[in-house]
Design a protein around this motif. Structure first.
Motif, PDB file in Angstrom:
ATOM      1  N   SER A 177       4.404  -0.560 -18.472  1.00 16.50           N
ATOM      2  CA  SER A 177       5.113  -1.574 -19.236  1.00 16.50           C
ATOM      3  C   SER A 177       5.480  -2.736 -18.323  1.00 16.50           C
ATOM      4  CB  SER A 177       6.377  -0.970 -19.855  1.00 16.50           C
ATOM      5  OG  SER A 177       7.207  -0.429 -18.846  1.00 16.50           O
ATOM      6  N   SER A 178       5.250  -3.962 -18.789  1.00 17.75           N
ATOM      7  CA  SER A 178       5.537  -5.148 -18.003  1.00 17.75           C
ATOM      8  C   SER A 178       7.029  -5.445 -18.054  1.00 17.75           C
ATOM      9  CB  SER A 178       4.741  -6.339 -18.540  1.00 17.75           C
ATOM     10  OG  SER A 178       3.348  -6.076 -18.485  1.00 17.75           O
ATOM     11  N   PRO A 179       7.686  -5.623 -16.917  1.00 17.82           N
ATOM     12  CA  PRO A 179       9.131  -5.908 -16.910  1.00 17.82           C
ATOM     13  C   PRO A 179       9.422  -7.281 -17.503  1.00 17.82           C
ATOM     14  CG  PRO A 179       8.210  -6.055 -14.697  1.00 17.82           C
ATOM     15  CD  PRO A 179       7.136  -5.506 -15.550  1.00 17.82           C
ATOM     16  N   GLU A 180      10.507  -7.391 -18.269  1.00 21.32           N
ATOM     17  CA  GLU A 180      10.909  -8.628 -18.913  1.00 21.32           C
ATOM     18  C   GLU A 180      12.347  -8.976 -18.530  1.00 21.32           C
ATOM     19  OE1 GLU A 180      10.342  -8.077 -23.069  1.00 21.32           O
ATOM     20  OE2 GLU A 180       8.148  -8.176 -22.962  1.00 21.32           O
ATOM     21  N   PHE A 181      12.620 -10.279 -18.444  1.00 20.94           N
ATOM     22  CA  PHE A 181      13.943 -10.762 -18.071  1.00 20.94           C
ATOM     23  C   PHE A 181      14.311 -11.944 -18.962  1.00 20.94           C
ATOM     24  CE2 PHE A 181      11.831  -9.084 -14.333  1.00 20.94           C
ATOM     25  CZ  PHE A 181      12.770  -8.228 -13.785  1.00 20.94           C
ATOM     26  N   ALA A 182      15.590 -12.083 -19.251  1.00 18.89           N
ATOM     27  CA  ALA A 182      16.134 -13.268 -19.907  1.00 18.89           C
ATOM     28  C   ALA A 182      16.863 -14.073 -18.839  1.00 18.89           C
ATOM     29  CB  ALA A 182      17.081 -12.880 -21.029  1.00 18.89           C
ATOM     30  N   LEU A 183      16.442 -15.336 -18.665  1.00 16.45           N
ATOM     31  CA  LEU A 183      16.936 -16.150 -17.563  1.00 16.45           C
ATOM     32  C   LEU A 183      17.699 -17.349 -18.113  1.00 16.45           C
ATOM     33  CD1 LEU A 183      16.751 -16.151 -14.466  1.00 16.45           C
ATOM     34  CD2 LEU A 183      14.783 -17.680 -14.663  1.00 16.45           C
ATOM     35  N   ASP A 184      18.946 -17.496 -17.659  1.00 15.32           N
ATOM     36  CA  ASP A 184      19.752 -18.643 -18.067  1.00 15.32           C
ATOM     37  C   ASP A 184      19.189 -19.931 -17.472  1.00 15.32           C
ATOM     38  OD1 ASP A 184      21.436 -17.020 -19.487  1.00 15.32           O
ATOM     39  OD2 ASP A 184      22.838 -16.729 -17.825  1.00 15.32           O
ATOM     40  N   ARG A 185      19.824 -21.040 -17.814  1.00 17.82           N
ATOM     41  CA  ARG A 185      19.378 -22.347 -17.340  1.00 17.82           C
ATOM     42  C   ARG A 185      19.382 -22.405 -15.816  1.00 17.82           C
ATOM     43  NH1 ARG A 185      20.179 -26.701 -20.952  1.00 17.82           N
ATOM     44  NH2 ARG A 185      21.039 -27.975 -19.258  1.00 17.82           N
ATOM     45  N   LEU A 186      18.297 -22.944 -15.257  1.00 19.19           N
ATOM     46  CA  LEU A 186      18.196 -23.163 -13.817  1.00 19.19           C
ATOM     47  C   LEU A 186      18.508 -24.621 -13.530  1.00 19.19           C
ATOM     48  CD1 LEU A 186      14.988 -21.192 -12.736  1.00 19.19           C
ATOM     49  CD2 LEU A 186      17.325 -20.730 -12.050  1.00 19.19           C
ATOM     50  N   GLN A 187      19.516 -24.854 -12.712  1.00 19.34           N
ATOM     51  CA  GLN A 187      19.868 -26.216 -12.336  1.00 19.34           C
ATOM     52  C   GLN A 187      18.863 -26.762 -11.320  1.00 19.34           C
ATOM     53  OE1 GLN A 187      22.262 -27.821 -13.913  1.00 19.34           O
ATOM     54  NE2 GLN A 187      22.702 -25.935 -15.096  1.00 19.34           N
ATOM     55  N   TYR A 234      12.651  -5.819  -9.504  1.00 17.05           N
ATOM     56  CA  TYR A 234      12.429  -4.589 -10.253  1.00 17.05           C
ATOM     57  C   TYR A 234      11.633  -3.632  -9.381  1.00 17.05           C
ATOM     58  CZ  TYR A 234       7.803  -6.619 -11.231  1.00 17.05           C
ATOM     59  OH  TYR A 234       6.548  -7.182 -11.113  1.00 17.05           O
ATOM     60  N   THR A 235      11.585  -2.369  -9.777  1.00 12.55           N
ATOM     61  CA  THR A 235      10.874  -1.349  -9.006  1.00 12.55           C
ATOM     62  C   THR A 235       9.775  -0.731  -9.866  1.00 12.55           C
ATOM     63  OG1 THR A 235      12.505   0.327  -9.662  1.00 12.55           O
ATOM     64  CG2 THR A 235      12.856  -0.802  -7.566  1.00 12.55           C
ATOM     65  N   LEU A 236       8.739  -0.257  -9.172  1.00 13.81           N
ATOM     66  CA  LEU A 236       7.614   0.419  -9.807  1.00 13.81           C
ATOM     67  C   LEU A 236       7.394   1.756  -9.128  1.00 13.81           C
ATOM     68  CD1 LEU A 236       5.011  -2.510  -9.966  1.00 13.81           C
ATOM     69  CD2 LEU A 236       6.442  -1.697 -11.841  1.00 13.81           C
ATOM     70  N   ARG A 237       6.886   2.712  -9.879  1.00 17.74           N
ATOM     71  CA  ARG A 237       6.487   4.001  -9.324  1.00 17.74           C
ATOM     72  C   ARG A 237       5.118   4.342  -9.910  1.00 17.74           C
ATOM     73  NH1 ARG A 237       9.562   7.718  -6.624  1.00 17.74           N
ATOM     74  NH2 ARG A 237      11.500   6.739  -7.325  1.00 17.74           N
ATOM     75  N   PRO A 238       4.030   3.794  -9.317  1.00 14.62           N
ATOM     76  CA  PRO A 238       2.689   4.011  -9.880  1.00 14.62           C
ATOM     77  C   PRO A 238       2.338   5.495  -9.900  1.00 14.62           C
ATOM     78  CG  PRO A 238       2.667   2.275  -8.226  1.00 14.62           C
ATOM     79  CD  PRO A 238       3.992   2.942  -8.120  1.00 14.62           C
ATOM     80  N   PRO A 239       2.001   6.047 -11.061  1.00 11.39           N
ATOM     81  CA  PRO A 239       1.743   7.484 -11.134  1.00 11.39           C
ATOM     82  C   PRO A 239       0.336   7.868 -10.699  1.00 11.39           C
ATOM     83  CG  PRO A 239       1.580   6.523 -13.308  1.00 11.39           C
ATOM     84  CD  PRO A 239       1.971   5.412 -12.384  1.00 11.39           C
ATOM     85  N   HIS A 240      -0.597   6.918 -10.694  1.00 11.76           N
ATOM     86  CA  HIS A 240      -1.989   7.231 -10.400  1.00 11.76           C
ATOM     87  C   HIS A 240      -2.511   6.307  -9.304  1.00 11.76           C
ATOM     88  CE1 HIS A 240      -1.841   9.696 -13.973  1.00 11.76           C
ATOM     89  NE2 HIS A 240      -1.550   8.640 -14.720  1.00 11.76           N
ATOM     90  N   ARG A 264       0.871  -1.175   0.000  1.00  8.45           N
ATOM     91  CA  ARG A 264       0.000   0.000   0.000  1.00  8.45           C
ATOM     92  C   ARG A 264       0.905   1.221   0.000  1.00  8.45           C
ATOM     93  NH1 ARG A 264      -1.797   3.614   3.746  1.00  8.45           N
ATOM     94  NH2 ARG A 264      -3.928   4.419   3.544  1.00  8.45           N
ATOM     95  N   ILE A 265       0.693   2.127  -0.951  1.00 10.30           N
ATOM     96  CA  ILE A 265       1.583   3.271  -1.088  1.00 10.30           C
ATOM     97  C   ILE A 265       0.820   4.411  -1.740  1.00 10.30           C
ATOM     98  CG2 ILE A 265       2.446   2.703  -3.396  1.00 10.30           C
ATOM     99  CD1 ILE A 265       5.259   3.463  -2.352  1.00 10.30           C
ATOM    100  N   ALA A 266       1.281   5.643  -1.519  1.00 10.82           N
ATOM    101  CA  ALA A 266       0.679   6.809  -2.159  1.00 10.82           C
ATOM    102  C   ALA A 266       1.167   6.903  -3.604  1.00 10.82           C
ATOM    103  CB  ALA A 266       1.024   8.081  -1.389  1.00 10.82           C
ATOM    104  N   ALA A 267       0.363   7.534  -4.442  1.00  7.49           N
ATOM    105  CA  ALA A 267       0.717   7.699  -5.851  1.00  7.49           C
ATOM    106  C   ALA A 267       2.067   8.393  -5.973  1.00  7.49           C
ATOM    107  CB  ALA A 267      -0.358   8.492  -6.577  1.00  7.49           C
ATOM    108  N   GLY A 268       2.908   7.874  -6.855  1.00 12.39           N
ATOM    109  CA  GLY A 268       4.242   8.427  -7.035  1.00 12.39           C
ATOM    110  C   GLY A 268       5.292   7.804  -6.151  1.00 12.39           C
ATOM    111  N   GLY A 269       4.889   6.931  -5.213  1.00 15.79           N
ATOM    112  CA  GLY A 269       5.850   6.279  -4.337  1.00 15.79           C
ATOM    113  C   GLY A 269       6.549   5.115  -5.026  1.00 15.79           C
ATOM    114  N   LEU A 270       7.626   4.651  -4.410  1.00 10.81           N
ATOM    115  CA  LEU A 270       8.457   3.600  -4.994  1.00 10.81           C
ATOM    116  C   LEU A 270       8.102   2.253  -4.375  1.00 10.81           C
ATOM    117  CD1 LEU A 270      10.807   3.240  -7.022  1.00 10.81           C
ATOM    118  CD2 LEU A 270      12.366   3.328  -5.073  1.00 10.81           C
TER     119      LEU A 270
END
Length: 294
Positions: A81-91, A100-106, A46-52
């Protein structure tokens, strides 16, 4: 066909390889037994608009085989925009944390997830999607602008409310005094009562009455035209209401927030120590409030 007609065996082998490789890669991916566990941590929720906001998505491979190369996407709704990652092989048994971080504007209620995983072959010929079902929610309250401190005993009350409700205003000495306690200032000693009862007494401090304020918010759609997307008057009105309510609650003032239709959105009782939870509920209610005809 031309290479066969010309007798170019090398070209024939290259052509066959180009045809077989995508088919083989597709067959390998289709037969891959992918087992992954995903745990998402949202801080804070729960955070105010513009928070990290920080998001940590932990992937665990509980299987006995290593995974192929993965493309990971964490879907964000309703916007962004949805964050994307390229992940190497998981043993087998290996954990990997994607942050990743988000800063919701609204303001509003956001959905994080589901996490989407795409399996890729080493040559990049094909991808196969896999989707988790877990969805986390993030509540974004209205932006609050810091306002000057409000004094309910001066600006927002008058008459007897401003003079206070201390018992000393009744004119009776005994009702306006109390026994002396260590730390009391000597200038507050009430000598007449002290001489009469033989015990050191001091004047009571006046306790001002807490004021009460009614905030009215117009939620009629006709009052907030949406022709200009960059100038949303309703969002500004909600932010103003939240800012005023926060300033009044900080001064101990009671608040009632109602719509123009008379519907009560939330209320905060007077008093510094009892308003924190109620103010949070008011902001939570404003987070998802939309124009309505009532």
């Amino acid at each position: 066909m031309s290479s066969i007609a010309l007798g170019e065996q090398d070209l024939v082998r290259a052509g066959v390889l180009l045809v077989v490789l995508p088919l083989a890669a597709t067959a390998v991916l289709a037969g891959t037994q992918l087992r992954l566990d995903c745990t998402r941590t949202v801080t804070p929720r729960r955070i105010a608009a513009g928070g990290l906001v920080r998001v940590d998505a932990e992937l665990l491979n509980p299987g006995r085989r290593a995974t192929p190369v993965l493309l990971v996407e964490d879907v964000l709704r309703p916007e962004g925009s949805s964050p994307e990652f390229a992940l190497d092989r998981l043993q087998p048994g290996e954990r990997r944390v994607l942050s990743y971080t988000l800063r919701p504007p609204h303001r509003g209620e956001y959905e994080l997830g589901p996490l989407s995983v795409r399996l890729c072959d080493p040559f990049g010929f094909c991808e196969l999607p896999r989707t988790f079902t877990t969805i986390d929610r993030l509540l974004v309250t209205p932006e609050i602008v810091t306002l000057p401190r409000v004094d309910p005993t001066g600006r927002w009350t008058s008459g007897s409310a401003a003079r206070g409700s201390g018992a000393g205003s009744s004119g009776e000495d005994d009702l306006g005094t109390r026994p002396y306690r260590l730390g009391d200032e000597l200038r507050r000693v009430h000598w007449r009562t002290t001489a009469r009862i033989g015990e050191l007494s001091v004047r009571r401090e006046e306790q001002p009455r807490q004021g009460s304020v009614l905030l009215v918010l117009d939620v009629r759609p006709a009052s907030w035209p949406t022709s200009h997307a960059d100038d949303d008057g309703f969002e500004t009105a909600v932010s103003v209401a939240a800012s005023i309510a926060s300033a009044l609650a900080a001064s101990g003032t009671g608040i009632r927030l109602v719509t123009l239709h008379g519907e009560q959105i939330a209320a905060v009782t007077a008093g510094r120590w009892s308003s924190a939870t109620e103010l949070s509920r008011l902001l939570d209610r404003l987070a998802t409030l939309e124009p309505t005809d009532g």
